[in-house]
Write a protein that holds these residues in place. Structure first.
Motif, PDB file in Angstrom:
ATOM      1  N   ALA A  70      -5.740   3.156  -2.359  1.00 55.88           N
ATOM      2  CA  ALA A  70      -5.627   3.976  -3.568  1.00 55.88           C
ATOM      3  C   ALA A  70      -4.208   3.983  -4.123  1.00 55.88           C
ATOM      4  CB  ALA A  70      -6.098   5.393  -3.266  1.00 55.88           C
ATOM      5  N   GLU A  71      -3.242   3.654  -3.306  1.00 54.83           N
ATOM      6  CA  GLU A  71      -1.848   3.581  -3.768  1.00 54.83           C
ATOM      7  C   GLU A  71      -1.686   2.580  -4.898  1.00 54.83           C
ATOM      8  OE1 GLU A  71       2.031   4.193  -4.405  1.00 54.83           O
ATOM      9  OE2 GLU A  71       0.839   5.399  -3.038  1.00 54.83           O
ATOM     10  N   LEU A  97      -3.353   2.304  -7.419  1.00 51.03           N
ATOM     11  CA  LEU A  97      -3.635   2.974  -8.694  1.00 51.03           C
ATOM     12  C   LEU A  97      -2.491   3.863  -9.158  1.00 51.03           C
ATOM     13  CD1 LEU A  97      -7.334   4.004  -8.000  1.00 51.03           C
ATOM     14  CD2 LEU A  97      -6.514   2.032  -9.297  1.00 51.03           C
ATOM     15  N   THR A  98      -1.671   4.352  -8.234  1.00 53.29           N
ATOM     16  CA  THR A  98      -0.616   5.293  -8.616  1.00 53.29           C
ATOM     17  C   THR A  98       0.769   4.671  -8.620  1.00 53.29           C
ATOM     18  OG1 THR A  98      -0.255   6.079  -6.365  1.00 53.29           O
ATOM     19  CG2 THR A  98      -1.940   7.213  -7.674  1.00 53.29           C
ATOM     20  N   GLY A  99       1.132   3.938  -7.591  1.00 52.79           N
ATOM     21  CA  GLY A  99       2.450   3.321  -7.509  1.00 52.79           C
ATOM     22  C   GLY A  99       3.572   4.305  -7.233  1.00 52.79           C
ATOM     23  N   ASP A 100       3.250   5.481  -6.710  1.00 50.37           N
ATOM     24  CA  ASP A 100       4.266   6.496  -6.465  1.00 50.37           C
ATOM     25  C   ASP A 100       4.652   6.590  -4.987  1.00 50.37           C
ATOM     26  OD1 ASP A 100       5.974   8.430  -7.563  1.00 50.37           O
ATOM     27  OD2 ASP A 100       4.646  10.035  -6.910  1.00 50.37           O
ATOM     28  N   LEU A 144       0.496   8.203  -1.696  1.00 55.98           N
ATOM     29  CA  LEU A 144      -0.735   7.858  -0.988  1.00 55.98           C
ATOM     30  C   LEU A 144      -0.480   6.826   0.110  1.00 55.98           C
ATOM     31  CD1 LEU A 144      -3.264   7.730  -3.957  1.00 55.98           C
ATOM     32  CD2 LEU A 144      -2.888   9.563  -2.300  1.00 55.98           C
ATOM     33  N   ARG A 152       9.792   7.145   2.143  1.00 54.63           N
ATOM     34  CA  ARG A 152       9.475   7.127   0.707  1.00 54.63           C
ATOM     35  C   ARG A 152      10.710   7.079  -0.190  1.00 54.63           C
ATOM     36  NH1 ARG A 152       8.283  11.213  -3.241  1.00 54.63           N
ATOM     37  NH2 ARG A 152       7.032  10.312  -4.904  1.00 54.63           N
ATOM     38  N   ARG A 158      11.280   4.131  -2.944  1.00 52.85           N
ATOM     39  CA  ARG A 158      11.407   4.440  -4.381  1.00 52.85           C
ATOM     40  C   ARG A 158      12.690   3.853  -4.954  1.00 52.85           C
ATOM     41  NH1 ARG A 158       8.452   7.684  -7.322  1.00 52.85           N
ATOM     42  NH2 ARG A 158      10.248   8.464  -8.469  1.00 52.85           N
ATOM     43  N   SER A 218      11.109   1.216  -7.484  1.00 44.46           N
ATOM     44  CA  SER A 218      10.669   1.966  -8.654  1.00 44.46           C
ATOM     45  C   SER A 218      11.358   1.554  -9.946  1.00 44.46           C
ATOM     46  CB  SER A 218      10.862   3.463  -8.431  1.00 44.46           C
ATOM     47  OG  SER A 218       9.908   3.912  -7.516  1.00 44.46           O
TER      48      SER A 218
END
Length: 143
Positions: free
Chosen positions: A16-17, A19-22, A25, A65, A69, A73
């Motif tokens: 599912a990550e 779909l978000t890329g944050d 997840l 994380r 990022r 990011s």
């Protein structure tokens, strides 16, 4: 049995990550996979699995994380404008020597001078832009 549930949850969260890329997840998925490993290796009760999941989530969210990022990011730094010109090929329009010269770089005409002030480049030859000095391209024919 609980190890299988944690394994499925970990894979689903990691997938599912996309779909978000944050990276949230992904960290939770990693924590679920770590919990699946602990659950498979030991015979802890479900509440202990929840504690393992919480601790692993905390470590991943606070430790891994932020580094991910910072690394992934931001958009890649692409040189723009004058910063993109060094390394490009240029066509000599007028003889380039220590005092004068003109080259064409990607459709634009620039004044130019050679990197080595003793060299001269004839019109029609191809040179490489080494740097931009104000409004002058410093060029070199190379070996």
């Amino acid at each position: 049995m609980t190890a299988l549930i944690w394994l499925i949850a970990g894979v689903a969260l990691a997938a599912a990550e996309a779909l978000t890329g944050d990276f949230v997840l992904l960290m939770l998925g990693g924590a679920a996979l770590a919990t699946a490993g602990v659950s498979a290796a030991t015979d802890l009760p479900v509440w202990a699995d929840a504690v393992v999941f919480a601790l692993a989530s905390l470590v991943l969210m606070l430790g891994v994380r932020p580094a991910l990022r910072r690394r992934y990011s931001g958009p890649p730094a692409l040189p723009m404008g004058v910063e993109a010109l060094p390394g490009k090929q240029a066509l000599v329009l007028e003889e380039v020597h220590a005092q004068a010269g003109r080259v064409k770089i990607g459709g634009e005409v620039w004044t130019a001078r050679p990197l080595d002030e003793t060299e001269k480049y004839e019109a029609g030859s191809t040179v490489t832009v080494m740097q931009i000095d104000g409004a002058t391209a410093v060029v070199w024919r190379g070996p």
